[in-house]
Design an enzyme around this catalytic site. Structure first.
Site, mmCIF file in Angstrom:
data_model
loop_
_atom_site.group_PDB
_atom_site.id
_atom_site.type_symbol
_atom_site.label_atom_id
_atom_site.label_comp_id
_atom_site.label_asym_id
_atom_site.label_seq_id
_atom_site.Cartn_x
_atom_site.Cartn_y
_atom_site.Cartn_z
ATOM 1 N N ASP A 200 0.883 -1.157 0.000
ATOM 2 C CA ASP A 200 0.000 0.000 0.000
ATOM 3 C C ASP A 200 0.926 1.214 0.000
ATOM 4 O OD1 ASP A 200 -1.475 2.189 0.725
ATOM 5 O OD2 ASP A 200 -2.708 1.109 2.170
ATOM 6 N N HIS A 201 0.936 1.955 -1.098
ATOM 7 C CA HIS A 201 1.952 3.013 -1.202
ATOM 8 C C HIS A 201 1.777 4.110 -0.154
ATOM 9 C CE1 HIS A 201 -0.973 5.570 -3.366
ATOM 10 N NE2 HIS A 201 -0.179 6.557 -3.056
ATOM 11 N N HIS A 263 -5.805 2.498 1.912
ATOM 12 C CA HIS A 263 -5.103 3.645 2.500
ATOM 13 C C HIS A 263 -5.757 4.114 3.803
ATOM 14 C CE1 HIS A 263 -3.240 3.432 -1.294
ATOM 15 N NE2 HIS A 263 -3.954 4.308 -1.947
HETATM 16 C C1 BG6 Z 1 -3.980 5.452 -5.402
HETATM 17 C C2 BG6 Z 1 -5.356 5.534 -5.976
HETATM 18 O O1 BG6 Z 1 -3.831 4.274 -4.662
HETATM 19 O O2 BG6 Z 1 -3.760 6.559 -4.554
HETATM 20 C C3 BG6 Z 1 -5.572 6.839 -6.708
HETATM 21 O O3 BG6 Z 1 -5.529 4.454 -6.891
HETATM 22 C C4 BG6 Z 1 -5.229 8.016 -5.827
HETATM 23 O O4 BG6 Z 1 -6.918 6.943 -7.144
HETATM 24 C C5 BG6 Z 1 -3.843 7.826 -5.214
HETATM 25 O O5 BG6 Z 1 -5.262 9.191 -6.601
HETATM 26 C C6 BG6 Z 1 -3.549 8.888 -4.185
HETATM 27 O O6 BG6 Z 1 -2.257 8.739 -3.714
HETATM 28 P P1 BG6 Z 1 -1.208 9.927 -3.780
HETATM 29 O O7 BG6 Z 1 0.019 9.364 -3.163
HETATM 30 O O8 BG6 Z 1 -1.053 10.279 -5.241
HETATM 31 O O9 BG6 Z 1 -1.827 11.036 -3.013
#
Ligand code: BG6
Length: 435
Positions: A200-201, A263
């Site tokens: 999960d980034h 997230h």
């Molecule tokens: C991703 C979603 O996991 O996270 C996207 O698939 C979203 O829809 C994005 O825009 C948001 O992450 P960050 O790090 O770009 O704010």
């Protein structure tokens, strides 16, 4: 008298970053949005900081027909879009480590081809059979690719050679419980649990990682981190962007699968879990699981009291007209995919009983802002009634995740002067200023 100062551990002892061992990376979906917007620019930044091994290589795989040269060219563009005016000199050593293989994910011969390229690149870059598979593809392809990886690339290698390989899977991991279990079964047929990274980034963000340090490396917060002192917690991920060109994926996912179950619940578990015994993956995982198990399940009959879903309509952003969700390219107007969700969640355990957690996320909201706001209980009694202050605002601790990165705590203080007069002030810590 001497002033008391805290013991400060020298930065060079605790902050030393260790480069990764020799490693290759095989990215499926390498010509797609995720690889372009996030993966390649991030890998470049890590490479620049000397944290990838000198032997690193990346083999991009995808359906699009590209030569190594085309792929490198599009990587340069992606990096420049993200990092600005990066010169050819800085980019060259990284770009020369990129390669590309194109084919059909259902075709076994594609994997044979990848296998032979991996063998060749492994020799060339001396990576000792160490590599990572990264699935940056739409979720419906995870199962297909993993099933092909087994016989064609992975399971042929035995013992130690096999253990050197890792698999990284993005979200959403399945569509529901049953499909998640099926996917897990497929993956576990050829990879051991220790080789699988379901990532999960969001959890890689500095400010999200800092939740652990904030809670468990300081003694003063944990004693008040519970139902006795906290009134409620709000976790917000607001995005100003729309679905952009990802309707094909997003329309089947929606905000609940795209942002909420991963997230948002990831952040909720860091904020609410019990202290892990150690900073080890399993130990932290165990506490998260315990916390997730204590979340009260939603009763379908009273769902509308606990959750709302919405979809963005047409509007203006910075004076420009933008489409509503249903008018976006590739969106199926028949589907009621949600782009916004807000939920009131309860964690039924000793620490949190009765404390509402308000979780909300959405696209095309007024601004981009991710934060966790912890609102404490009001003082039980105001001794300042005679000064007209019968009610005191509650203290609010805000963990600002992005784009502002920091922590702030609001508190009441006397305004200088002869009258009893108070203001709500903020103590602010900003990553930008300090680091
Ligand atoms: C991703 C979603 O996991 O996270 C996207 O698939 C979203 O829809 C994005 O825009 C948001 O992450 P960050 O790090 O770009 O704010």
């Amino acid at each position: 008298m001497q002033k008391i100062r805290p013991t400060v551990i020298p930065e060079e002892i605790i902050c030393a970053e260790i480069p990764a061992p020799p490693n290759g990376m095989i990215v499926f979906g390498a010509s797609g949005d995720l690889a372009r917007r996030k993966l390649i620019p991030s890998l470049f930044r890590i490479f620049e900081r000397g944290l990838l091994s000198e032997s690193f290589y990346l083999l991009g795989c995808g359906r699009k027909k590209l030569s190594d040269k085309d792929f490198r060219q599009s990587a340069i563009q992606a990096i420049r879009e993200k990092s600005g005016d990066t010169g050819a000199k800085e980019l060259e050593p990284f770009i020369n480590r990129l390669y590309y293989a194109s084919g059909d994910y259902n075709d076994p011969s594609f994997y044979e081809h990848i296998d032979s390229r991996v063998a060749e690149l492994d020799q060339k870059h001396e990576t000792q059979n160490r590599y990572v598979f990264y699935l940056a593809v739409p979720p419906f392809l995870y199962g297909t690719i993993v099933e092909q990886l087994g016989p064609h690339l992975h399971c042929r290698r035995r013992g130690d050679l096999r253990q050197r390989v890792r698999l990284i899977v993005e979200k959403p991991f399945g569509r529901d419980l049953q499909s998640a279990v099926e996917l897990n079964t497929k993956i576990q047929k050829c990879f051991d649990e220790s080789q699988i990274y379901r990532i999960d980034h969001y959890l890689g963000k500095e400010t999200v990682q800092n939740i652990l340090m904030f809670r468990f490396a300081n003694a003063i917060f944990e004693p008040v981190w519970n139902r006795n002192f906290i009134d409620h917690i709000q976790i917000t991920i607001a995005e100003s962007i729309g679905v952009e060109h990802r309707a094909g994926y997003y329309d089947k996912a929606g905000a609940l699968r795209d942002m909420f179950q991963n997230h948002m619940l990831g952040m909720l578990s860091l904020v609410a879990m019990e202290p892990p015994v150690s900073f080890e993956a399993d130990s932290i995982r165990d506490e998260k699981v315990k916390l997730l198990r204590s979340i009260r399940t939603f009763d379908p009959d009273s769902l509308s009291s606990f959750m709302v879903r919405g979809q963005y309509g047409p509007g203006t952003v910075n004076g420009e007209q933008v489409a509503g969700y249903r008018q976006e390219e590739g969106v199926d107007a028949e589907l009621r995919t949600e782009t916004f969700v807000a939920a009131k969640v309860f964690v039924d355990n000793w620490r949190w009983k009765g404390v509402p957690f308000y979780l909300r996320t959405g696209k095309r909201l007024a601004c981009k802002d991710t934060e966790i706001a912890i609102t404490f209980k009001q003082v039980p009694h105001s001794m300042f009634v005679s000064a007209g202050l019968a009610e005191m605002p509650a203290n609010v601790l805000v963990l600002q995740i992005q784009p502002e990165e920091g922590i702030s705590l609001s508190f009441q203080a006397k305004r200088p002067g002869s009258k009893v007069c108070m203001s709500t002030l903020r103590m602010d810590f900003s990553y930008r200023e300090v680091f």
